[in-house]
Motif scaffolding. Structure first.
Motif: not given
Length: 372
Positions: A337-365
Motif C-alpha cells: 500500500g505504501a509503495a502504490e500510494a507513491h505511484g510505485g511498486s513492491i517486488s520480491v526476488d527469492s532464490l535458495p542460493e541468494r536469499g530473499t530481496t524485497f524492493t520498493i520502487d517509487i518515483p522521487k516525486d
C-alpha cells in the motif's frame, strides 16, 4: 432445481464446451470494464474456478450426465466466493455482478447460431442462481471469519506491548528517581511503538481491502533519513543485525512516516524468516528519477508459486504457519500500500542460493498521486 436429466437437451452442452475459452475471454473483458476491483487483478486470479464451473454447466445441460445443476454435489461456487474475499478486493456486490455478467455472456454466445431449448435455459438459469447463492455464502462466511480473526489476534497481540508498557511505567512510578528510569522509559516508548505499528498496519490493511490507499502526508525530504529511522527502531528491538547501505542522500517528495513503517515491516519480516546468523542488508539508492529501497536476508526462500499471495492482507504462507511464526499477514500488505500510494511498486526476488530481496520502487516525486 432445474430440468431433470430426461428433459434436458444435448446441443447446448457441446456448444458451451466448444466456446468455453471465448466465453471466459468475453466475460473477463466485461468484468474489467464494469467492476473497478477487477481492473488491476491478474488473469489467473480473475478466472479462478470459472473454467470448472463452465464444465459443470455443460454437464448439467447434457442429457447423458446425472448432474441436474452445475453446483450439485460440488463446492466450486462457494470456494469461488471465499477466494474473492481472501485474495481480491471484491465486495459482495462485485461478486454478484460477475455472475450476472457471466449469465449475459453465456446466453449471448450459446444462442448466436440457434436458440437453446427451454429445458437448457431453465437448467442454466437455475444453475447460475444457485451458484450466486453459494458464492455469496462462501464470501460472507470467510468475511465473518476474518473479522473474528482480526478481533482475536488484535486482542492477543496488543496485550503483549501494552502489558510491557504498564509494567515499566509502574516501575517508574515506584522509583521515580531510580537509576533505571531511563531504561524503563525506553521500554515504555518501545512497547507503545510496537502497539502503534500493529494498529496502523491493521487500519491500512482494512482500508486497502475497501479499495483505498494509505493517505499520503508528503514533504520534501531525504529518503535515507526515513529508512535509517526505521532501521534504528528495529535495532532497538532486535539488536545490531542490520547493515544500511546508502552511498548518498536520496532527496524527493515522499511520505516519510509511511515509508518508515514500510521499512520496519520489511526488516521485521526479514528477522522473522531470515537466517539468524547472517546480517540483514538495507540498501537505498536512486536512478532515472526513481528511488529504491532493498531489504535482503539470507535463509529460507519463497517459492515462486507462493509469491503472488505475499502482499495480500490476512494471507500467510504455508511455511510460516507450519513453522509456528506468529503474525496475521498485515505487514507486507502495508508495504504494498505504501509503495502504490507513491505511484510505485513492491517486488520480491527469492532464490535458495541468494536469499530473499524485497524492493520498493517509487518515483522521487509523488505529488501527482497524492489525491488518488
Amino acid at each position: 432445481m432445474g430440468a431433470t436429466a430426461q428433459g434436458k437437451g444435448s446441443g447446448g452442452g457441446a456448444r458451451l464446451l466448444a466456446n468455453k475459452e471465448r466465453i471466459l475471454a468475453l466475460w473477463e473483458e466485461r468484468l474489467r470494464q464494469e467492476v473497478s476491483a477487477a481492473a488491476g487483478e491478474s488473469h489467473a486470479l480473475l478466472i479462478d474456478t470459472l473454467p470448472v464451473l463452465l464444465r459443470q454447466l455443460a454437464e448439467a445441460v447434457s442429457s447423458q450426465h446425472p448432474r441436474r445443476t452445475a453446483t450439485e454435489g460440488s463446492t466450486i461456487a462457494e470456494e469461488h466466493g471465499s477466494e474473492r474475499v481472501r485474495v481480491t478486493h471484491f465486495r459482495l456486490n462485485d461478486l454478484i455482478t460477475e455472475y450476472m455478467l457471466l449469465r449475459e455472456v453465456l446466453f449471448a454466445v450459446l444462442e448466436e447460431s440457434e436458440p437453446l431449448s427451454a429445458a437448457e435455459r431453465n437448467t442454466l438459469n437455475a444453475s447460475l442462481d444457485q451458484a450466486i447463492a453459494e458464492a455469496c455464502t462462501g464470501y460472507v462466511l470467510v468475511n465473518e471469519g476474518l473479522r473474528e480473526q482480526v478481533f482475536a489476534t488484535l486482542t492477543h497481540d496488543l496485550r503483549g506491548p501494552l502489558s510491557a508498557a504498564k509494567v515499566n511505567a509502574g516501575l517508574i512510578l515506584r522509583q521515580p528517581s531510580g537509576e533505571q528510569v531511563p531504561r524503563w522509559a525506553a521500554r515504555v516508548a518501545d512497547s507503545i511503538d510496537r502497539a502503534d505499528r500493529l494498529v496502523q498496519n491493521l487500519l491500512d490493511a482494512m482500508h486497502m481491502r475497501m479499495g483505498g490507499r494509505p493517505a499520503l502526508s508528503l514533504e520534501a525530504c531525504d529518503l535515507v533519513d526515513a529508512v535509517r529511522q526505521g532501521v534504528e527502531n528495529q535495532q532497538a528491538e532486535h539488536g545490531e543485525r542490520f547493515v544500511l547501505v546508502a552511498p548518498e542522500p536520496v532527496w524527493g517528495c515522499f511520505a516519510p512516516e509511511l515509508l518508515r513503517r514500510a521499512v520496519e515491516n520489511l526488516v521485521s519480516n526479514a528477522v522473522k524468516y531470515g537466517a539468524s546468523s547472517r546480517p540483514i542488508t538495507i540498501t537505498v539508492r536512486q536512478g532515472h528519477g526513481r528511488a529504491f529501497i532493498l531489504v535482503h536476508n539470507h535463509g529460507s526462500y519463497i517459492p515462486a508459486a507462493q509469491q503472488a499471495r505475499l502482499f495480500q492482507a490476512f494471507q500467510r504462507l504455508p511455511g510460516a504457519e507450519a513453522g509456528g511464526k506468529r503474525g496475521w499477514g498485515l505487514g507486507l500488505a502495508q508495504v504494498r500500500g505504501a509503495a502504490e500510494a507513491h505511484g510505485g511498486s513492491i517486488s520480491v526476488d527469492s532464490l535458495p542460493e541468494r536469499g530473499t530481496t524485497f524492493t520498493i520502487d517509487i518515483p522521487k516525486d509523488a505529488p501527482p498521486l497524492k489525491d488518488i
